[in-house]
Write a protein that holds these residues in place. Structure first.
Motif, PDB file in Angstrom:
ATOM      1  N   THR A   1       1.354  -1.121   0.123  1.00 14.71           N
ATOM      2  CA  THR A   1      -0.273  -0.236  -0.072  1.00 14.71           C
ATOM      3  C   THR A   1       0.694   1.513  -0.329  1.00 14.71           C
ATOM      4  O   THR A   1       2.408   0.949   0.888  1.00 14.71           O
ATOM      5  CB  THR A   1      -1.015  -0.096   1.456  1.00 14.71           C
ATOM      6  OG1 THR A   1      -0.069   0.122   2.632  1.00 14.71           O
ATOM      7  CG2 THR A   1      -1.892  -1.206   1.225  1.00 14.71           C
ATOM      8  N   VAL A   2       0.674   2.574   0.088  1.00 14.93           N
ATOM      9  CA  VAL A   2       1.106   3.453   0.463  1.00 14.93           C
ATOM     10  C   VAL A   2       0.091   4.359   0.388  1.00 14.93           C
ATOM     11  O   VAL A   2      -0.698   4.922   0.574  1.00 14.93           O
ATOM     12  CB  VAL A   2       2.080   4.730  -1.833  1.00 14.93           C
ATOM     13  CG1 VAL A   2       1.955   3.577  -2.483  1.00 14.93           C
ATOM     14  CG2 VAL A   2      -0.378   4.137  -2.684  1.00 14.93           C
ATOM     15  N   SER A   3       0.996   5.674   1.189  1.00  7.87           N
ATOM     16  CA  SER A   3       0.318   6.644   1.672  1.00  7.87           C
ATOM     17  C   SER A   3       0.539   7.799   0.065  1.00  7.87           C
ATOM     18  O   SER A   3       1.423   8.039   0.593  1.00  7.87           O
ATOM     19  CB  SER A   3       0.925   7.214   3.048  1.00  7.87           C
ATOM     20  OG  SER A   3       0.635   5.524   3.678  1.00  7.87           O
ATOM     21  N   VAL A   4      -0.466   8.970   0.458  1.00 10.95           N
ATOM     22  CA  VAL A   4      -0.618   9.502  -0.821  1.00 10.95           C
ATOM     23  C   VAL A   4      -0.829  11.540   0.145  1.00 10.95           C
ATOM     24  O   VAL A   4      -1.864  11.065   0.963  1.00 10.95           O
ATOM     25  CB  VAL A   4      -1.312   9.359  -1.988  1.00 10.95           C
ATOM     26  CG1 VAL A   4      -1.214  11.098  -3.070  1.00 10.95           C
ATOM     27  CG2 VAL A   4      -1.040   8.203  -2.004  1.00 10.95           C
TER      28      VAL A   4
ATOM     29  N   THR B   1       4.264  17.050   4.077  1.00 12.88           N
ATOM     30  CA  THR B   1       3.646  17.345   5.054  1.00 12.88           C
ATOM     31  C   THR B   1       2.652  16.093   5.414  1.00 12.88           C
ATOM     32  O   THR B   1       1.764  15.189   6.117  1.00 12.88           O
ATOM     33  CB  THR B   1       3.297  18.532   5.600  1.00 12.88           C
ATOM     34  OG1 THR B   1       4.120  19.264   5.481  1.00 12.88           O
ATOM     35  CG2 THR B   1       2.880  18.764   6.887  1.00 12.88           C
ATOM     36  N   ALA B   2       1.228  16.405   3.962  1.00  6.76           N
ATOM     37  CA  ALA B   2       0.139  15.668   4.156  1.00  6.76           C
ATOM     38  C   ALA B   2       0.392  14.369   4.190  1.00  6.76           C
ATOM     39  O   ALA B   2      -0.521  13.738   4.913  1.00  6.76           O
ATOM     40  CB  ALA B   2      -0.493  16.256   2.330  1.00  6.76           C
ATOM     41  N   MET B   3       1.536  13.825   3.416  1.00  6.64           N
ATOM     42  CA  MET B   3       1.341  12.490   3.241  1.00  6.64           C
ATOM     43  C   MET B   3       2.478  11.715   4.553  1.00  6.64           C
ATOM     44  O   MET B   3       1.521  11.118   5.038  1.00  6.64           O
ATOM     45  CB  MET B   3       2.762  12.294   2.500  1.00  6.64           C
ATOM     46  CG  MET B   3       3.612  10.423   2.087  1.00  6.64           C
ATOM     47  SD  MET B   3       4.225  10.118   3.465  1.00  6.64           S
ATOM     48  CE  MET B   3       6.066  11.222   3.333  1.00  6.64           C
ATOM     49  N   ARG B   4       2.495  12.498   5.298  1.00  6.65           N
ATOM     50  CA  ARG B   4       2.703  11.868   6.709  1.00  6.65           C
ATOM     51  C   ARG B   4       1.677  12.126   7.919  1.00  6.65           C
ATOM     52  O   ARG B   4       1.343  10.962   8.768  1.00  6.65           O
ATOM     53  CB  ARG B   4       3.746  13.110   7.178  1.00  6.65           C
ATOM     54  CG  ARG B   4       5.661  12.682   6.685  1.00  6.65           C
ATOM     55  CD  ARG B   4       6.923  13.905   7.587  1.00  6.65           C
ATOM     56  NE  ARG B   4       7.406  13.486   6.489  1.00  6.65           N
ATOM     57  CZ  ARG B   4       8.363  13.171   5.850  1.00  6.65           C
ATOM     58  NH1 ARG B   4       8.542  11.623   6.816  1.00  6.65           N
ATOM     59  NH2 ARG B   4       8.939  13.145   5.167  1.00  6.65           N
TER      60      ARG B   4
END
Ligand SMILES: Cc1cc2nc3c(=O)[nH]c(=O)nc-3n(C[C@H](O)[C@H](O)[C@H](O)COP(=O)(O)O)c2cc1C
Length: 591
Positions: free
Chosen positions: A137-140, A161-164
């Motif tokens: 999976t990935v975080s976007v 920042t949003a990804m974190r």
């Protein structure tokens, strides 16, 4: 320039601009593309979006399956991302496990959320790595410019920042950069900054939450919980601990906490000798991964004179299972110092039971999530019962966390839980209050606070034969009443007789029996045995219909059978009756 030189120059330019593993453009090229896209957007008054795509748990893939597997995963993801881009979009690899997607002509932000979701959906197909089907999976993180006010660096920073933030909420998600996210990240930066000097400024303090014997409520231990109170006002541990983990500050803070625990242990043992409570301390993933942990703890033990056997290190199940092999090694080193180990939040982290037996663990702490439903919900009860059974089989002590009512206490005692902790008994206390509380207990003595479980077995005669449908209706009616009343048990109907076992609080069981006695469906009601039960036998309400016609799985008794024992005959001996009822539970044939 000769053709060969031209080719060399081309190759060189390609290498400078591309990532050699995936063949995708690199971050520098992407940054330039974002600059141009923002210029075009300003002219056309259109929107630009930058999506930062970070592979979840990539280190774990590399550590577990090797770097070749990690490389293969990155190549596959790059291929899939590249295969999916449309006109006006570009993709690049920007770091170890990060990709950037640039989208132009963005009219609606919502479309970017759909795109982020689609990226994860596209990765749902397992990636085949040397015969292993890996699910990734990935975080976007998504940054959008719609008014031409952002620079390329702003966009990249905001997406990061949003990804974190998305990652903190769990893998496989996405998050827009917005004022709130910005605020959150600013706050995180402030907290991270403040934490660096928290110890030096004496802003940390310990609280001790008593751990008590399940049945009597007597204090036998304490979990050390950390509080932080900078001059601007206290910050919740739920907020600062994850940040301390992220920044690595937890390593120093964790050592400070362990030192406080050791000082408390040594002090309490001086006051109360062997009757002194033990001290439990939390140890985080980041601490476990720190090479010097064992040496640091050994030095603190030596300096404070604490007894390691009276210190319990709490490590969450998720931490333990994240890298079992390494953790087994470290835990054995810690156990060699004489320290004891508990698995915290047990039941939430998908433990491999086989691994559990390899860990030097002496305590399981059952997560509050299961305790919450225990007085109402048969599923939670079944889990608690199974976990306690497992713990006992492995010779471990069980501690239930988050106990908030006397009903929960009674249930835990009924299933054989050793120790409990929660607001029902004590809040986390300042050390002085904790010491005073233990002192008072020692002077007063503690008497049992839990009401013992009552059980009852009776036999009766059905007024007329019960059909399966009539029994089903009775079961439904009984369940409806018994579950919320905390009564478990079993009803057997055999050959015109009922035998029933009821377990619960004494007055609740008596109240039900009064109703049952007046029920016109049966007569000749005779109590066979009743009294205090050390443990609850049944998890929920159940019923068994026995007819004496041999079932398909029954052995052939014909040559052996001289006569059949009826329920009334069985009822002549209370112990046999009790054993008969227990056998139903253990054979798992009741429903
Ligand atoms: C053999 C037998 C066992 C019963 N067991 C229960 C039981 O465990 N729980 C229950 O609520 N009702 C049980 N009942 C039904 C009760 O006798 C009664 O009908 C029911 O509690 C409804 O009572 P109410 O109308 O006064 O509320 C049983 C009835 C029989 C004949």
């Amino acid at each position: 320039m000769s053709n060969i030189n031209k080719k060399l120059a081309q190759d060189l330019t390609w290498c400078v601009n591309h990532d050699s593993l995936t063949g995708l453009p690199n971050r520098t090229v992407m940054r330039e593309r974002i600059v141009s896209a923002l210029q075009r957007a300003r002219r056309n008054k259109s929107g630009v979006a930058v999506l930062l795509i970070d592979v979840d748990g990539f280190k774990f893939i590399n550590d577990t399956h090797g770097q070749d597997a990690g490389d293969m995963v990155l190549k596959m993801i790059a291929g899939r991302l590249h295969g999916q881009i449309l006109l006006g979009e570009a993709v690049a690899r920007s770091g170890d496990n990060e990709f950037i997607l640039l989208c132009e002509q963005v009219e609606q932000a919502a479309k970017m959320a759909i795109l982020a979701k689609n990226i994860n959906a596209m990765l749902h197909q397992p990636i085949d790595v040397a015969g292993l089907a890996l699910l990734v999976t990935v975080s976007v993180g998504i940054a959008i410019d719609q008014d031409g006010t952002h620079s390329a660096d702003d966009m990249l920073r905001h997406a990061d920042t949003a990804m974190r933030v998305s990652k903190e909420q769990g893998p496989g998600g996405w998050q827009f950069f917005c004022a709130q996210v910005h605020e959150q990240s600013q706050m995180q930066i402030m907290i991270a900054h403040g934490l660096r000097t928290a110890i030096a400024r004496d802003e940390l303090s310990p609280r001790f939450q008593p751990i008590v014997v399940a049945e009597s409520g007597r204090i036998v231990g304490a979990e050390l919980l950390l509080r932080w109170h900078p001059p601007e006002g206290p910050v919740s541990p739920a907020l600062f601990i994850p940040i301390a983990e992220m920044t690595g500050a937890i390593v120093e803070i964790g050592a400070w906490v362990f030192r406080q625990a050791c000082l408390a242990e040594a002090d309490w043992r001086r006051r109360w000798g062997v009757a002194a409570p033990y001290v439990s301390v939390n140890v985080s993933t980041r601490q476990l991964n720190n090479e010097s942990l064992v040496d640091v703890f050994a030095a603190i033990l030596c300096e404070t004179g604490a007894d390691p056997a009276r210190l319990l290190l709490e490590i969450t199940e998720t931490t333990l299972m994240s890298d079992v092999e390494t953790n087994i090694r470290i835990l054995h080193s810690l156990a060699n110092l004489g320290l004891r180990v508990a698995i915290d939040d047990f039941g939430t982290g998908y433990s491999s039971l086989a691994q559990l037996t390899r860990l030097p663990v002496s305590v399981l702490k059952i997560d509050k999530a299961f305790i919450d439903g225990i007085d109402r919900n048969p599923e939670s009860r079944a889990v608690i019962r199974a976990v306690i059974g497992l713990g006992r089989a492995l010779g471990l002590k069980m501690v239930a966390e988050g106990v908030e009512s006397s009903d929960q206490q009674s249930e835990l005692c009924a299933y054989g839980c050793d120790l409990i902790q929660g607001y029902y008994f004590h809040n986390p206390l300042e050390e002085k209050t904790f010491v005073d509380t233990v002192e008072r207990e020692i002077q007063k003595g503690v008497t049992s606070s839990v009401e013992p479980l009552h059980f009852l077995i009776y036999i009766s005669t059905a007024v007329e034969p019960m059909s399966q449908a009539a029994l089903d209706a009775l079961l439904k009616q009984s369940r409806l009443y018994n579950r919320p009343a905390g009564i478990t048990g079993c009803l057997i109907y055999q050959d015109g007789y009922f035998m029933q076992m009821l377990e619960g609080k004494r007055e609740v069981v008596s109240k039900l029996m009064n109703k049952v006695k007046n029920d016109p469906r049966h007569t000749d009601i005779r109590t066979i045995v009743e009294g205090k039960a050390p443990r609850r036998v049944f998890v929920d309400w159940s019923m068994e219909l026995r007819d004496l016609v041999p079932g398909p799985n029954e052995p052939d008794f014909n040559d052996w059978q001289s006569r059949t024992i009826s329920l009334p005959e069985l009822a002549e001996d209370a112990r046999t009756c009790y054993t008969y009822m227990m056998a139903y539970m253990h054979a798992g044939i009741v429903h």
